[in-house]
Every structure is written in C-alpha cells, then in structure tokens.
Write a protein that holds these residues in place. Structure first.
Motif, PDB file in Angstrom:
ATOM      1  N   UNK A 193      32.797 -80.792  51.301  1.00 28.56           N
ATOM      2  CA  UNK A 193      31.751 -80.216  50.477  1.00 28.56           C
ATOM      3  C   UNK A 193      31.519 -78.669  50.556  1.00 28.56           C
ATOM      4  N   UNK A 194      31.901 -77.951  51.179  1.00 25.49           N
ATOM      5  CA  UNK A 194      31.914 -76.593  51.365  1.00 25.49           C
ATOM      6  C   UNK A 194      32.774 -76.002  50.201  1.00 25.49           C
ATOM      7  N   UNK A 195      33.933 -76.633  50.531  1.00 24.02           N
ATOM      8  CA  UNK A 195      34.941 -76.557  49.422  1.00 24.02           C
ATOM      9  C   UNK A 195      34.645 -76.506  47.942  1.00 24.02           C
ATOM     10  N   UNK A 196      34.133 -77.880  47.756  1.00 25.03           N
ATOM     11  CA  UNK A 196      33.500 -78.043  46.303  1.00 25.03           C
ATOM     12  C   UNK A 196      32.453 -76.985  45.870  1.00 25.03           C
ATOM     13  N   UNK A 197      31.501 -76.642  46.986  1.00 26.47           N
ATOM     14  CA  UNK A 197      30.600 -75.841  46.563  1.00 26.47           C
ATOM     15  C   UNK A 197      31.110 -74.205  46.380  1.00 26.47           C
ATOM     16  N   UNK A 198      32.015 -73.897  47.150  1.00 23.17           N
ATOM     17  CA  UNK A 198      32.894 -72.493  46.906  1.00 23.17           C
ATOM     18  C   UNK A 198      33.618 -72.566  45.323  1.00 23.17           C
ATOM     19  N   UNK A 199      34.154 -73.600  45.239  1.00 23.20           N
ATOM     20  CA  UNK A 199      34.889 -73.746  43.825  1.00 23.20           C
ATOM     21  C   UNK A 199      34.011 -73.710  42.767  1.00 23.20           C
ATOM     22  N   UNK A 200      32.785 -74.366  42.978  1.00 18.16           N
ATOM     23  CA  UNK A 200      31.656 -74.220  41.762  1.00 18.16           C
ATOM     24  C   UNK A 200      31.211 -72.851  41.689  1.00 18.16           C
ATOM     25  N   UNK A 201      30.636 -72.356  43.100  1.00 16.83           N
ATOM     26  CA  UNK A 201      30.392 -71.013  42.793  1.00 16.83           C
ATOM     27  C   UNK A 201      31.211 -69.857  42.134  1.00 16.83           C
ATOM     28  N   UNK A 202      32.310 -70.005  42.443  1.00 16.73           N
ATOM     29  CA  UNK A 202      33.511 -69.018  42.103  1.00 16.73           C
ATOM     30  C   UNK A 202      33.894 -69.302  40.722  1.00 16.73           C
ATOM     31  N   UNK A 203      33.423 -70.602  40.144  1.00 22.44           N
ATOM     32  CA  UNK A 203      33.622 -71.002  38.908  1.00 22.44           C
ATOM     33  C   UNK A 203      35.296 -70.945  38.795  1.00 22.44           C
ATOM     34  N   UNK A 204      35.748 -71.551  39.737  1.00 24.08           N
ATOM     35  CA  UNK A 204      37.436 -71.633  39.782  1.00 24.08           C
ATOM     36  C   UNK A 204      37.769 -73.193  38.986  1.00 24.08           C
ATOM     37  N   UNK A 205      39.045 -73.079  38.376  1.00 22.12           N
ATOM     38  CA  UNK A 205      39.564 -74.190  37.652  1.00 22.12           C
ATOM     39  C   UNK A 205      40.202 -74.992  38.549  1.00 22.12           C
ATOM     40  N   UNK A 206      39.634 -75.785  39.564  1.00 18.38           N
ATOM     41  CA  UNK A 206      40.007 -76.547  40.558  1.00 18.38           C
ATOM     42  C   UNK A 206      39.245 -77.864  40.820  1.00 18.38           C
ATOM     43  N   UNK A 207      39.849 -78.994  40.668  1.00 19.35           N
ATOM     44  CA  UNK A 207      39.226 -80.635  40.712  1.00 19.35           C
ATOM     45  C   UNK A 207      39.355 -80.841  41.872  1.00 19.35           C
ATOM     46  N   UNK A 208      38.418 -81.532  42.766  1.00 17.88           N
ATOM     47  CA  UNK A 208      38.450 -82.168  43.902  1.00 17.88           C
ATOM     48  C   UNK A 208      38.163 -83.912  43.678  1.00 17.88           C
ATOM     49  N   UNK A 209      39.032 -84.579  44.265  1.00 20.44           N
ATOM     50  CA  UNK A 209      38.709 -86.057  43.996  1.00 20.44           C
ATOM     51  C   UNK A 209      38.866 -86.684  45.417  1.00 20.44           C
ATOM     52  N   UNK A 263      43.119 -83.689  46.421  1.00 18.57           N
ATOM     53  CA  UNK A 263      43.006 -85.200  46.384  1.00 18.57           C
ATOM     54  C   UNK A 263      42.677 -85.260  47.983  1.00 18.57           C
ATOM     55  N   UNK A 264      41.539 -86.024  48.427  1.00 15.64           N
ATOM     56  CA  UNK A 264      41.368 -86.393  49.698  1.00 15.64           C
ATOM     57  C   UNK A 264      41.207 -87.909  49.951  1.00 15.64           C
ATOM     58  N   UNK A 265      42.195 -88.205  50.713  1.00 20.83           N
ATOM     59  CA  UNK A 265      42.476 -89.600  50.765  1.00 20.83           C
ATOM     60  C   UNK A 265      41.781 -90.334  52.123  1.00 20.83           C
ATOM     61  N   UNK A 266      41.212 -91.625  51.834  1.00 19.34           N
ATOM     62  CA  UNK A 266      40.546 -92.160  52.914  1.00 19.34           C
ATOM     63  C   UNK A 266      38.819 -92.088  52.796  1.00 19.34           C
ATOM     64  N   UNK A 267      38.279 -92.578  53.701  1.00 19.46           N
ATOM     65  CA  UNK A 267      36.842 -92.696  54.006  1.00 19.46           C
ATOM     66  C   UNK A 267      36.488 -91.472  54.537  1.00 19.46           C
ATOM     67  N   UNK A 268      35.324 -90.884  53.499  1.00 18.32           N
ATOM     68  CA  UNK A 268      35.118 -89.575  54.129  1.00 18.32           C
ATOM     69  C   UNK A 268      33.711 -89.132  54.588  1.00 18.32           C
ATOM     70  N   UNK A 269      33.722 -89.247  56.264  1.00 15.51           N
ATOM     71  CA  UNK A 269      32.438 -88.924  56.782  1.00 15.51           C
ATOM     72  C   UNK A 269      32.427 -87.678  57.418  1.00 15.51           C
ATOM     73  N   UNK A 270      31.424 -87.323  58.291  1.00 13.06           N
ATOM     74  CA  UNK A 270      31.220 -86.076  58.903  1.00 13.06           C
ATOM     75  C   UNK A 270      32.387 -85.892  59.976  1.00 13.06           C
ATOM     76  N   UNK A 271      32.645 -86.836  60.704  1.00 12.36           N
ATOM     77  CA  UNK A 271      33.753 -86.873  61.623  1.00 12.36           C
ATOM     78  C   UNK A 271      35.144 -86.465  60.903  1.00 12.36           C
TER      79      UNK A 271
END
Length: 219
Positions: free
Chosen positions: A202-218, A187-195
């Motif tokens: 985004x990189x974490x989510x891409x890695x999770x998807x690529x590796x087909x890991x059973x991990x959710x990101x909200x 879980x990521x809290x608050x406004x998510x900006x580049x800073x």
C-alpha cells in the motif's frame, strides 16, 4: 491437536492399529501418551494452547518418562512473543527489540496476540517457559537461517541443537539481469494480508501515485 466449535480437541491416531483416541482434556491426553513406546516427540507449535505454562512441564516430563528425543519446529515466532509474526501494536514488524521494556509496553496495547485475554504483562514471563523447553529439547529445527538470528535475539541456544531444514533444496535464481525496455508492472502473488506485507504494498502504491510514476501494481 485442532479446534472445533466445542473447543480444542486432542486426537491421537495410530493408523497401523486402527486406534483413535479423542479427548478434550489435555491431562488425559498426556496420560495416554505416557503409555506409548515413543522415541521421538515432534512439537510443531504450541500456538493456540490456552495454558502453555501447564503444557511445557508435561512435555518435558513425558520426554523423560519415555526417554524420547524432542524436536521443536520453528514455524513462527510464538516462542519469542504472543504476537507470533512479531507485529507490534502498530501492526509493524518489530524485529525483536533489544530492550525488553519496549516489548512490555507493546504487550499492553498489542491486540494481534492470539490469546489477547491471557497475554503476559512482561515478555520475560512468556519467554521463560519456552527457555525451559529449549534447555531440554534435542533439536530445534529451522527452515531458514534468518529464523535462527531472530530466535537468538530472545534465547541462548546451544549451537549443537540448531538444525536448518530448507522447505525446498531448489532455490530459483534469475538466469540473467532483466533490462526494462517497457513500462514497469509490479505483480504481487497470493493472499495479501497485514502479516504478508499489505502495508508495504500500500505504501508503494501511494508513493507511485504521489510521484506520478508510470508504474502499475497488481495483486
């Protein structure tokens, strides 16, 4: 000091005497402040001022005229670079390179700097103005020891001037090690900006998807 649709407004408010002073002219503001019996000048940031080279000598002169102490607050790293969150031209945290040629090359391409039209070509020009201010301030207030390390990469500062004031004395600590028995959900809290790390998440989510890991990101 704040911004309006008509430009920057410099407002001096003294509640006890019911005095409100408004001006769009920085020279007029400093002339008015020179008449005040002030013994402490707190500088939260110079971020947004169109001409820091003009403002800094005025601040130094004012402190000497009033014999007032100067306290500079490190809320960001605008003193180190016009890109106050230290994002390079690729929108990645630079960590303040030891070689200034890297900074000079970045400045030419970095559009994250607030005053992009007036940003310096050489990083030394930018930092020299702040160095003059840091030489005369009485206190440089930090809110975390890591900020001290970053500032020291760009400036030589007397240790006696460094003061660390944590935003909160209560630091939350994990009471026990969490042993995961179910699927992991990040879980990521608050406004998510580049800073604030959007690229990292985004990189974490891409890695999770690529590796087909059973991990959710909200977010």
């Amino acid at each position: 000091i704040y911004y309006t649709d008509k430009g920057w407004v410099f407002q001096w408010i003294e509640v006890d005497d019911g005095l409100i002073f408004n001006t769009y002219d920085i020279k007029e503001m400093f002339s008015a402040l020179a008449t005040v019996n002030c013994k402490l000048i707190v500088i939260n940031s110079l971020y947004g001022l169109p001409d820091i080279d003009d403002a800094v000598p005025r601040i130094i002169f004012l402190s000497k005229l009033l014999k007032a102490n100067l306290d500079f607050k490190i809320h960001d790293f605008y003193a180190v670079c016009p890109s106050q969150h230290l994002l390079d031209f690729n929108n990645k945290f630079c960590g303040v390179p030891a070689n200034p040629t890297h900074c000079n090359a970045c400045l030419k391409k970095n559009i994250s700097a607030y005053w992009a039209s007036t940003r310096p070509v050489h990083i030394a020009e930018w930092r020299n103005t702040y160095a003059k201010l840091f030489d005369v301030v009485n206190t440089i207030s930090f809110f975390d020891p890591s900020s001290v390390e970053i500032i020291h990469k760009a400036f030589q500062i007397d240790k006696s001037k460094v003061k660390i004031n944590y935003h909160s004395e209560a630091t939350p600590l994990a009471g026990k090690l969490l042993r995961l028995s179910t699927d992991l959900h990040v879980g990521v809290l608050g406004t998510l900006t580049t800073v604030k790390g959007a690229c990292v998440v985004n990189s974490l989510a891409t890695y999770i998807q690529k590796e087909e890991l059973d991990i959710s990101v909200s977010v």
